[in-house]
Design a protein around this motif. Sequence first.
Motif, PDB file in Angstrom:
ATOM      1  N   HIS A   1       1.015   5.931  -3.809  1.00 24.80           N
ATOM      2  CA  HIS A   1      -0.023   4.951  -3.418  1.00 24.80           C
ATOM      3  C   HIS A   1      -1.021   4.709  -4.549  1.00 24.80           C
ATOM      4  CE1 HIS A   1       1.669   6.944   0.143  1.00 24.80           C
ATOM      5  NE2 HIS A   1       1.687   5.710   0.604  1.00 24.80           N
TER       6      HIS A   1
ATOM      7  N   CYS B   1       2.071   9.180   3.601  1.00 25.89           N
ATOM      8  CA  CYS B   1       2.070   8.230   4.732  1.00 25.89           C
ATOM      9  C   CYS B   1       3.485   7.986   5.218  1.00 25.89           C
ATOM     10  CB  CYS B   1       1.325   6.946   4.425  1.00 25.89           C
ATOM     11  SG  CYS B   1       2.247   5.657   3.660  1.00 25.89           S
TER      12      CYS B   1
ATOM     13  N   HIS C   1       9.389   2.669   5.622  1.00 23.72           N
ATOM     14  CA  HIS C   1      10.261   3.818   5.378  1.00 23.72           C
ATOM     15  C   HIS C   1      11.652   3.624   5.969  1.00 23.72           C
ATOM     16  CE1 HIS C   1       6.073   5.193   5.124  1.00 23.72           C
ATOM     17  NE2 HIS C   1       6.529   5.724   4.016  1.00 23.72           N
TER      18      HIS C   1
ATOM     19  N   HIS D   1      -0.344  -0.109   2.017  1.00 22.18           N
ATOM     20  CA  HIS D   1       1.088   0.025   1.703  1.00 22.18           C
ATOM     21  C   HIS D   1       1.859  -1.101   2.388  1.00 22.18           C
ATOM     22  CE1 HIS D   1       4.239   3.281   0.499  1.00 22.18           C
ATOM     23  NE2 HIS D   1       4.603   2.078   0.137  1.00 22.18           N
TER      24      HIS D   1
HETATM   25 ZN   LIG Z   1       2.589   4.725   2.236  1.00 19.60          ZN
END
Ligand SMILES: [Zn+2]
Length: 317
Positions: free
Chosen positions: A143, A228, A70, A283
């Motif tokens: 996802h 997430c 992120h 991820h």
């Molecule tokens: Zn994620």
Amino acid sequence: MKTILRIILILILIGAFSTIFFLPISSQTQEKPTIKIVTTIFPAYDFARTITKDTNTSIELLIKPGVDLHSYEPTPQDIINIKESNIFIYNGGESESWVKNILKELSVDTTIIRMMDSVELIAESSDNIINKEQNKKPVYDEHIWTNPNNVIKISEAISQAVKNHSPDDTSTIQRNLDQYKTNLQNLDNDFRMLSNTKTGKLIVADRFPFRYFIEEYGFDYIAAYPGCSEQAEASAKTITELIKQTKQNSQKIIFNLELSNNKIAQTVASSTDAKILTWHSIHNVSQTDFDSGKTYIDFMRDNFDNLNEALYDHSAS
Ligand SMILES: [Zn+2]
């Protein structure tokens, strides 16, 4: 001083010698890759690696193992790599909004694959989530690979693009795709069997990026936070609810996610004696797992074993 000069002279000679004699040899033996694939996240990298097995393809992963995706920003070299690629594979969700600007600069020779275009999208949801996200505008969950059936569709898109760029590899690519589909279908069958034969509640003391998985297989669960995205601090309310649910459902296993700070899971575990197992969202993966060559299938097999261990077969007792 003389010694230093002599060493420098020797180093220069070694350098010249290796340039003249070694480099041409290595460039003769190492064939230049036929195609270059650049991928943003680990799932894309792993799918491309599987599909192009036994072909002369170079595959690059931009978001390195172990990093928080992120906070990822492409470096100038990353942008050059994307521009030089024959095939650029990205996922296309909220955490990859940086891709948009780069796409405009790509030449028509680069095939762009947005994985989220290959599957039916599901909106993020706060069903069974203790901390619902306030005032967040609804977006699609990114996802998509948590459902193996989506990976079949993504792999078909990747293999078509590789065949277009490298027609000589068509039969190898098709063989890899067929083999991969069989492995993914086996995985799908096993998860379906697990959800049909076992009951119990999955306690996720972490975020919950498994919407596509749950829609496909329908396990009962409760989780601390949705999606997430950024790490959340454990609130008293979350901890209390997770402890209550763990005890009520006599759960001996609770879950965390890979690369998590584990604060919530550890607090819940210390009050319930439950054991913490990891449910991989895939991820991103740890550097250790990446170095050991673990694949999407390996992580999903680990998930299968861990979910199996957490669920009680009430019908048999
Ligand atoms: Zn994620």
